[in-house]
Design a protein around this motif. Structure first.
Motif, PDB file in Angstrom:
ATOM      1  N   THR A   1       0.840  -1.186   0.000  1.00 17.56           N
ATOM      2  CA  THR A   1       0.000   0.000   0.000  1.00 17.56           C
ATOM      3  C   THR A   1       0.881   1.243   0.000  1.00 17.56           C
ATOM      4  N   PRO A   2       0.316   2.423  -0.280  1.00 17.36           N
ATOM      5  CA  PRO A   2       1.117   3.656  -0.225  1.00 17.36           C
ATOM      6  C   PRO A   2       1.738   3.906   1.148  1.00 17.36           C
ATOM      7  N   GLN A   3       1.155   3.302   2.194  1.00 17.94           N
ATOM      8  CA  GLN A   3       1.679   3.475   3.551  1.00 17.94           C
ATOM      9  C   GLN A   3       2.641   2.366   3.946  1.00 17.94           C
ATOM     10  N   GLY A   4       2.937   1.448   3.028  1.00 17.47           N
ATOM     11  CA  GLY A   4       3.822   0.333   3.327  1.00 17.47           C
ATOM     12  C   GLY A   4       3.084  -0.994   3.275  1.00 17.47           C
ATOM     13  N   ASP A   5       3.810  -2.081   3.531  1.00 20.29           N
ATOM     14  CA  ASP A   5       3.216  -3.407   3.481  1.00 20.29           C
ATOM     15  C   ASP A   5       2.239  -3.625   4.630  1.00 20.29           C
ATOM     16  N   VAL A   6       1.083  -4.225   4.300  1.00 21.03           N
ATOM     17  CA  VAL A   6       0.083  -4.595   5.301  1.00 21.03           C
ATOM     18  C   VAL A   6      -0.055  -6.109   5.270  1.00 21.03           C
ATOM     19  N   ALA A   7       0.138  -6.761   6.411  1.00 22.66           N
ATOM     20  CA  ALA A   7       0.091  -8.218   6.469  1.00 22.66           C
ATOM     21  C   ALA A   7      -1.345  -8.729   6.501  1.00 22.66           C
ATOM     22  N   VAL A   8      -1.594  -9.820   5.768  1.00 19.74           N
ATOM     23  CA  VAL A   8      -2.861 -10.548   5.858  1.00 19.74           C
ATOM     24  C   VAL A   8      -2.519 -11.993   6.174  1.00 19.74           C
ATOM     25  N   GLY A   9      -3.517 -12.791   6.476  1.00 23.95           N
ATOM     26  CA  GLY A   9      -3.266 -14.165   6.895  1.00 23.95           C
ATOM     27  C   GLY A   9      -2.737 -15.042   5.776  1.00 23.95           C
ATOM     28  N   PRO A  10      -2.357 -16.269   6.119  1.00 21.00           N
ATOM     29  CA  PRO A  10      -1.865 -17.206   5.110  1.00 21.00           C
ATOM     30  C   PRO A  10      -2.955 -17.563   4.114  1.00 21.00           C
ATOM     31  N   ALA A  11      -2.554 -17.840   2.881  1.00 23.59           N
ATOM     32  CA  ALA A  11      -3.507 -18.237   1.847  1.00 23.59           C
ATOM     33  C   ALA A  11      -4.155 -19.564   2.226  1.00 23.59           C
ATOM     34  N   THR A  12      -5.466 -19.648   2.040  1.00 22.70           N
ATOM     35  CA  THR A  12      -6.198 -20.876   2.350  1.00 22.70           C
ATOM     36  C   THR A  12      -6.976 -21.413   1.163  1.00 22.70           C
ATOM     37  N   GLU A  13      -7.067 -20.647   0.061  1.00 22.93           N
ATOM     38  CA  GLU A  13      -7.868 -21.046  -1.098  1.00 22.93           C
ATOM     39  C   GLU A  13      -6.992 -21.165  -2.339  1.00 22.93           C
ATOM     40  N   ASP A  14      -7.236 -22.191  -3.133  1.00 21.52           N
ATOM     41  CA  ASP A  14      -6.509 -22.415  -4.393  1.00 21.52           C
ATOM     42  C   ASP A  14      -7.416 -22.015  -5.544  1.00 21.52           C
ATOM     43  N   THR A  15      -7.273 -20.782  -6.044  1.00 17.15           N
ATOM     44  CA  THR A  15      -8.192 -20.278  -7.059  1.00 17.15           C
ATOM     45  C   THR A  15      -7.834 -20.700  -8.474  1.00 17.15           C
ATOM     46  N   ASN A  16      -6.584 -21.135  -8.712  1.00 19.06           N
ATOM     47  CA  ASN A  16      -6.213 -21.544 -10.067  1.00 19.06           C
ATOM     48  C   ASN A  16      -6.036 -23.045 -10.204  1.00 19.06           C
ATOM     49  N   SER A  17      -6.421 -23.794  -9.171  1.00 14.30           N
ATOM     50  CA  SER A  17      -6.425 -25.265  -9.192  1.00 14.30           C
ATOM     51  C   SER A  17      -5.063 -25.872  -9.508  1.00 14.30           C
ATOM     52  N   ASP A  18      -3.990 -25.258  -8.993  1.00 17.36           N
ATOM     53  CA  ASP A  18      -2.655 -25.829  -9.203  1.00 17.36           C
ATOM     54  C   ASP A  18      -2.155 -26.579  -7.980  1.00 17.36           C
ATOM     55  N   GLY A  19      -3.028 -26.742  -6.982  1.00 21.22           N
ATOM     56  CA  GLY A  19      -2.655 -27.478  -5.789  1.00 21.22           C
ATOM     57  C   GLY A  19      -1.974 -26.644  -4.721  1.00 21.22           C
TER      58      GLY A  19
END
Length: 241
Positions: free
Chosen positions: A110-128
């Motif tokens: 973001t313009p104010q710097g990196d903002v952390a979010v949780g670990p990825a839990t969904e595979d949207t492109n079906s690559d495993g």
């Protein structure tokens, strides 16, 4: 931490917090038996884990785990009293790192710097490989944050408001995001893009939240965004307020 209030079902774990019962989607397999038994929530310096040890759908143990995978605090739930009682921390061989199984923990530039979010839990492109974190906003909406190239930094954000409006934005530069499409989630849970309308008003994305269970409406919008659909385009450098 936000925990979605709904009846427990497949993959859901009930968690009791201060006398209130909630449910959240299990997103980590702690004992390695192939079944997710833990709700792992990312914090500023590690994780908080709610663990269903008995497999009955109820969290029995709560652990606070630092960035090195060391359990620094532990409590056990007493169903009789409805309270959590502290006990000696039990360490996990090799440490606990939900990133290994559920995709890398992501940051949003973001313009104010990196903002952390949780670990990825969904595979949207079906690559495993999990590539998307689902974040609940304080206004009652949902954000689907996707790391397309696997570098740990978000490349796409799909924001779904509490009333079903959808905004899809792509990372286009240092601290810069551009709206590439807008639309609406219909009554049957499908995503319908809006006709091109030119520039849109600035919006504020609230990141003071945690990942929660993936919703059907969110999945449809994520698929639409990941496919690279094109629609209204607007410079959204000020999206972050």
């Amino acid at each position: 931490m936000y925990i979605e209030e709904q009846g427990a079902g497949d993959g859901d774990i009930k968690v009791t917090v201060e006398g209130e019962e909630y449910t959240a989607e299990a997103n980590y397999d702690l004992n390695g038996d192939g079944v997710d038994d833990t709700v792992a929530v990312m914090t500023d310096d590690g994780y908080v884990a709610y663990i269903d040890e008995t497999g009955d759908g109820q969290a029995d143990v709560m652990q606070t785990i630092n960035a090195d995978g060391v359990v620094v605090e532990q409590a056990r739930y007493d169903a009789g009293t409805g309270k959590w009682t502290g006990e000696a921390p039990q360490q996990h061989p090799g440490g606990m790192d939900p990133q290994q199984d559920q995709g890398r923990a992501m940051v949003i530039d973001t313009p104010q710097g990196d903002v952390a979010v949780g670990p990825a839990t969904e595979d949207t492109n079906s690559d495993g490989i999990a590539d998307t974190a689902v974040v609940e906003t304080e206004s009652g909406g949902t954000m689907l944050v996707t790391d397309v190239d696997g570098d740990g930094s978000a490349d796409q954000v799909v924001e779904i408001s509490g009333t079903g409006e959808v905004t899809i934005s792509h990372h286009t530069g240092d601290g810069q995001w551009t709206v590439v499409e807008q639309g609406q989630v219909t009554g049957d849970g499908q995503y319908a893009p809006s006709p091109a309308t030119g520039a849109t008003d600035d919006a504020t994305w609230n990141l003071d939240a945690q990942p929660v269970a993936h919703e059907q409406a969110g999945a449809g919008a994520a698929g639409a965004g990941a496919s690279g659909a094109k629609g209204a385009r607007a410079d959204s450098d000020d999206l972050w307020g």
